[in-house]
Scaffold this motif. Structure first.
Motif, PDB file in Angstrom:
ATOM      1  N   HIS A   1     -60.106  11.395 -49.546  1.00 10.94           N
ATOM      2  CA  HIS A   1     -60.786  12.649 -49.831  1.00 10.94           C
ATOM      3  C   HIS A   1     -60.014  13.788 -49.191  1.00 10.94           C
ATOM      4  O   HIS A   1     -59.530  13.655 -48.075  1.00 10.94           O
ATOM      5  N   ASN A   2     -59.927  14.868 -49.889  1.00 12.91           N
ATOM      6  CA  ASN A   2     -59.434  16.088 -49.269  1.00 12.91           C
ATOM      7  C   ASN A   2     -60.625  16.735 -48.557  1.00 12.91           C
ATOM      8  O   ASN A   2     -61.563  17.194 -49.215  1.00 12.91           O
ATOM      9  N   PRO A   3     -60.602  16.757 -47.224  1.00 10.78           N
ATOM     10  CA  PRO A   3     -61.781  17.248 -46.493  1.00 10.78           C
ATOM     11  C   PRO A   3     -62.052  18.728 -46.718  1.00 10.78           C
ATOM     12  O   PRO A   3     -63.148  19.201 -46.464  1.00 10.78           O
ATOM     13  N   LEU A   4     -61.060  19.456 -47.213  1.00  2.00           N
ATOM     14  CA  LEU A   4     -61.247  20.886 -47.413  1.00  2.00           C
ATOM     15  C   LEU A   4     -62.113  21.196 -48.628  1.00  2.00           C
ATOM     16  O   LEU A   4     -62.783  22.222 -48.672  1.00  2.00           O
ATOM     17  N   CYS A   5     -62.094  20.302 -49.602  1.00  2.00           N
ATOM     18  CA  CYS A   5     -62.790  20.610 -50.861  1.00  2.00           C
ATOM     19  C   CYS A   5     -63.663  19.466 -51.354  1.00  2.00           C
ATOM     20  O   CYS A   5     -64.459  19.651 -52.269  1.00  2.00           O
ATOM     21  N   GLY A   6     -63.491  18.274 -50.769  1.00  2.00           N
ATOM     22  CA  GLY A   6     -64.279  17.128 -51.211  1.00  2.00           C
ATOM     23  C   GLY A   6     -63.674  16.399 -52.395  1.00  2.00           C
ATOM     24  O   GLY A   6     -64.218  15.397 -52.855  1.00  2.00           O
ATOM     25  N   ASP A   7     -62.573  16.876 -52.918  1.00  2.00           N
ATOM     26  CA  ASP A   7     -61.947  16.200 -54.049  1.00  2.00           C
ATOM     27  C   ASP A   7     -61.450  14.822 -53.621  1.00  2.00           C
ATOM     28  O   ASP A   7     -61.133  14.597 -52.448  1.00  2.00           O
ATOM     29  N   GLN A   8     -61.370  13.914 -54.580  1.00  2.00           N
ATOM     30  CA  GLN A   8     -61.184  12.520 -54.227  1.00  2.00           C
ATOM     31  C   GLN A   8     -60.305  11.793 -55.250  1.00  2.00           C
ATOM     32  O   GLN A   8     -60.335  12.106 -56.442  1.00  2.00           O
TER      33      GLN A   8
ATOM     34  N   GLY B   1     -61.888  16.278 -59.125  1.00  2.00           N
ATOM     35  CA  GLY B   1     -61.329  17.395 -58.371  1.00  2.00           C
ATOM     36  C   GLY B   1     -60.527  18.322 -59.244  1.00  2.00           C
ATOM     37  O   GLY B   1     -60.636  18.304 -60.472  1.00  2.00           O
ATOM     38  N   CYS B   2     -59.691  19.078 -58.591  1.00  4.17           N
ATOM     39  CA  CYS B   2     -58.938  20.122 -59.286  1.00  4.17           C
ATOM     40  C   CYS B   2     -57.901  19.518 -60.232  1.00  4.17           C
ATOM     41  O   CYS B   2     -57.547  18.342 -60.127  1.00  4.17           O
ATOM     42  N   SER B   3     -57.437  20.355 -61.128  1.00  5.28           N
ATOM     43  CA  SER B   3     -56.486  19.875 -62.141  1.00  5.28           C
ATOM     44  C   SER B   3     -55.211  19.349 -61.486  1.00  5.28           C
ATOM     45  O   SER B   3     -54.622  18.376 -61.968  1.00  5.28           O
ATOM     46  N   ILE B   4     -54.786  19.953 -60.374  1.00  4.81           N
ATOM     47  CA  ILE B   4     -53.539  19.508 -59.745  1.00  4.81           C
ATOM     48  C   ILE B   4     -53.709  18.102 -59.154  1.00  4.81           C
ATOM     49  O   ILE B   4     -52.876  17.220 -59.363  1.00  4.81           O
ATOM     50  N   SER B   5     -54.798  17.867 -58.434  1.00  9.77           N
ATOM     51  CA  SER B   5     -54.978  16.545 -57.814  1.00  9.77           C
ATOM     52  C   SER B   5     -55.114  15.454 -58.868  1.00  9.77           C
ATOM     53  O   SER B   5     -54.563  14.355 -58.702  1.00  9.77           O
ATOM     54  N   GLN B   6     -55.826  15.742 -59.940  1.00  5.96           N
ATOM     55  CA  GLN B   6     -56.055  14.715 -60.950  1.00  5.96           C
ATOM     56  C   GLN B   6     -54.808  14.505 -61.824  1.00  5.96           C
ATOM     57  O   GLN B   6     -54.448  13.365 -62.146  1.00  5.96           O
TER      58      GLN B   6
ATOM     59  N   ALA C   1     -51.628  26.291 -50.197  1.00  9.48           N
ATOM     60  CA  ALA C   1     -52.998  25.769 -50.176  1.00  9.48           C
ATOM     61  C   ALA C   1     -53.178  24.630 -51.167  1.00  9.48           C
ATOM     62  O   ALA C   1     -54.136  23.850 -51.055  1.00  9.48           O
ATOM     63  N   ARG C   2     -52.289  24.512 -52.143  1.00  9.22           N
ATOM     64  CA  ARG C   2     -52.436  23.465 -53.164  1.00  9.22           C
ATOM     65  C   ARG C   2     -51.583  22.233 -52.891  1.00  9.22           C
ATOM     66  O   ARG C   2     -51.625  21.273 -53.642  1.00  9.22           O
ATOM     67  N   ILE C   3     -50.806  22.262 -51.827  1.00  3.49           N
ATOM     68  CA  ILE C   3     -49.909  21.137 -51.563  1.00  3.49           C
ATOM     69  C   ILE C   3     -50.700  19.858 -51.300  1.00  3.49           C
ATOM     70  O   ILE C   3     -50.359  18.782 -51.799  1.00  3.49           O
ATOM     71  N   LYS C   4     -51.792  19.967 -50.571  1.00  3.69           N
ATOM     72  CA  LYS C   4     -52.623  18.780 -50.330  1.00  3.69           C
ATOM     73  C   LYS C   4     -53.173  18.211 -51.637  1.00  3.69           C
ATOM     74  O   LYS C   4     -53.355  17.004 -51.769  1.00  3.69           O
ATOM     75  N   CYS C   5     -53.455  19.086 -52.595  1.00  2.00           N
ATOM     76  CA  CYS C   5     -53.939  18.625 -53.907  1.00  2.00           C
ATOM     77  C   CYS C   5     -52.886  17.716 -54.551  1.00  2.00           C
ATOM     78  O   CYS C   5     -53.198  16.639 -55.053  1.00  2.00           O
ATOM     79  N   ALA C   6     -51.640  18.175 -54.530  1.00  4.15           N
ATOM     80  CA  ALA C   6     -50.560  17.442 -55.193  1.00  4.15           C
ATOM     81  C   ALA C   6     -50.229  16.143 -54.477  1.00  4.15           C
ATOM     82  O   ALA C   6     -49.709  15.202 -55.086  1.00  4.15           O
TER      83      ALA C   6
HETATM   84 FE1  FES Z   1     -59.364  19.891 -53.833  1.00  2.00          FE
HETATM   85 FE2  FES Z   1     -57.225  20.456 -55.089  1.00  2.00          FE
HETATM   86  S1  FES Z   1     -58.802  21.855 -54.598  1.00  2.00           S
HETATM   87  S2  FES Z   1     -57.680  18.608 -54.139  1.00  2.00           S
END
Ligand code: FES
Length: 153
Positions: free
Chosen positions: A34-41, A62-67, A122-127
């Motif tokens: 999980h990204n603790p900043l946004c909850g994306d998984q 989660g966000c388009s970048i993580s998925q 801010a989006r590096i963790k997503c990627a």
């Molecule tokens: Fe949560 Fe991208 S905003 S992983």
């Protein structure tokens, strides 16, 4: 259409039509991060055959970048050796940190479309969420569990 637009289309294509989406039965390893900043998984399951990634699948939200990153990574790593997967993960990380560019990135397949993320810290963790999953799985194949993503990016 310029390169940025091509990459944007590729990202949206992976987001809307993800490759390798699902959960493998009886996987050799499973990791939820999980990204603790946004909850994306991202939840990643992998089957190994000797030293090779015989099958790989992910689910997540989660966000388009993580998925999209999870889809691109899973497609790229299917059939690759563990060693090659680690090399590609390191290459992807170097791209995201702006350490290399150009032809050196050709081995990343569609994942090269995320190169622009390096301009948005801010989006590096997503990627990196999906790549953090595979790194954890390969370094400890017995891994099975759910983790917060505490790996510094
Ligand atoms: Fe949560 Fe991208 S905003 S992983």
């Amino acid at each position: 259409m310029n390169l940025d637009e091509v990459y944007q289309e590729l990202l949206l294509d992976h987001y809307k039509s993800p490759r390798c989406k699902g959960v493998l039965l009886n996987p050799d390893g499973k990791v939820d991060l999980h990204n603790p900043l946004c909850g994306d998984q991202i939840s990643l399951t992998v089957k190994f055959s000797n030293d090779e990634i015989a099958n790989i699948a992910f689910t997540g939200h989660g966000c388009s970048i993580s998925q999209a990153a999870a889809s691109m990574m899973s497609e790229l790593l299917q059939g690759k050796s563990k060693l090659e997967a680690q090399r590609l993960s390191a290459l992807f990380r170097r791209m995201i940190r702006s350490e290399i560019d150009g032809a050196a990135l050709n081995d990343l397949g569609d994942a090269i479309a995320l190169e622009g993320v390096k301009k948005h810290s801010a989006r590096i963790k997503c990627a990196l969420l999906a790549w953090d999953c595979i790194d954890r799985l390969i370094s400890d194949p017995a891994t099975s569990g759910s983790f917060r993503n505490e790996i510094p990016s």
